[in-house]
Design an enzyme around this catalytic site. Structure first.
Site, PDB file in Angstrom:
ATOM      1  N   HIS A   1       0.872  -1.356  -0.121  1.00 51.20           N
ATOM      2  CA  HIS A   1      -0.086   0.014   0.122  1.00 51.20           C
ATOM      3  C   HIS A   1       0.761   1.092  -0.142  1.00 51.20           C
ATOM      4  CE1 HIS A   1       1.032   0.500   4.154  1.00 51.20           C
ATOM      5  NE2 HIS A   1       0.609  -0.621   4.481  1.00 51.20           N
TER       6      HIS A   1
ATOM      7  N   CYS B   1       3.261  -4.808   6.763  1.00 51.13           N
ATOM      8  CA  CYS B   1       3.136  -4.647   5.203  1.00 51.13           C
ATOM      9  C   CYS B   1       4.242  -4.182   4.584  1.00 51.13           C
ATOM     10  CB  CYS B   1       1.838  -3.660   5.100  1.00 51.13           C
ATOM     11  SG  CYS B   1       0.329  -4.147   5.863  1.00 51.13           S
TER      12      CYS B   1
END
Length: 289
Positions: A177, A185
């Site tokens: 992202h 992440c």
């Protein structure tokens, strides 16, 4: 979130401040021998995190970032077309995300994006809340895309996959992202994520059912593997290297499955998009019998 010791953090901030004084194009390089020292890789990763976080804070591009304003020209120069099948490779230690695109049935590397931030150490993710970014082979389909993510668009890697579940690993919502912030992440800058998103969505809308994401601790050279021969993760990384080597030798997405708690790889086929889900084939065969 991993942090530098106070003294090391202060030194990193001073170095990075000097970097910005010299201009956005300047790049601080650390000695080549640093990764060879005990814990050298960990020190290098901490330094990179501090430098990239400062760049993000000042709105500067990441070191080595492609010219994001010239996507059509870059595609034309590489003889690639938006909407072609894609494949993604991530190298944690190098802070790099590669996007490959298919031409004439073979994948060609189109762009290398410098990752703004990832959390944890090299090595696999084991459980929910360990702030560790995973390693392994994953596939992403359109249902994993979130155009309204709080982190400026995201796609879910699909962790835990069949391999992770076979080892009792837990966790959820592991994404690629924007936003340059990570708890497990892989975070890009928003500008990078815009380009990645454009190519990802074009490929899926163009008929690719899923795209393969290969996540490695580092570039899987023989020298690097030899340095980690005594690591508790050596067996796992050797397993990943088999898939890495198949892809690098051919430019074809390997066929990936899981059996007996290991990844199993077969040579890919020309023109195949790497769209098959990664299943536990042994479990499926046992259920049928």
């Amino acid at each position: 979130m991993s942090r530098l010791p106070k003294r090391s953090a202060f030194r990193a901030l001073l170095i990075t401040a000097a970097l910005f004084a010299l201009g956005a194009a300047a790049v601080v390089t650390l000695p080549r021998w640093l990764p060879l020292l005990p814990d050298g890789d960990r020190a290098l990763i901490k330094f990179e995190r501090s430098q990239r976080q400062m760049r993000w804070s000042f709105g500067l591009p990441m070191p080595g970032e492609p010219d994001l304003s010239r996507l059509p020209e870059r595609l034309e120069k590489a003889h690639l077309k938006e909407g072609s099948p894609i494949l993604v490779r991530i190298f944690k230690s190098e802070f790099e995300l590669e996007l490959w695109m298919q031409r004439d049935g073979v994948f060609h590397r189109f762009a290398t994006y410098p990752i703004c931030r990832w959390s944890g150490r090299i090595g696999p993710k084991f459980r929910e809340g360990d702030v560790q970014a995973p390693e392994g082979f994953y596939t992403v389909n359109s249902s994993a895309l979130n155009p309204n993510s709080r982190w400026y668009r995201s796609f879910n890697l699909g962790y835990p996959n069949a391999f992770d579940r076979a080892h009792g690993r837990t966790g959820s919502l592991i994404m690629v992202h924007g936003g340059c912030a990570s708890i497990g992440c892989f975070a890009m800058t928003n500008a990078q994520m815009q380009e990645i998103w454009q190519l990802v969505t074009a490929a899926l809308q163009g008929g690719q059912k899923r795209f393969q994401v290969q996540v490695y601790p580092f570039r899987m050279s023989s020298d690097r593997m030899a340095r980690y021969a005594s690591s508790p993760n050596a067996g796992f990384w050797n397993n990943l290297k088999a898939g890495n080597d198949l892809f690098e030798a051919s430019g074809l997405a390997p066929k990936v499955s899981v059996c007996g708690g290991e990844y199993r790889f077969e040579a890919g086929e020309r023109g195949a998009a790497g769209a098959d889900p990664i299943d536990d084939k042994c479990a499926g065969e046992a259920a049928k019998s």
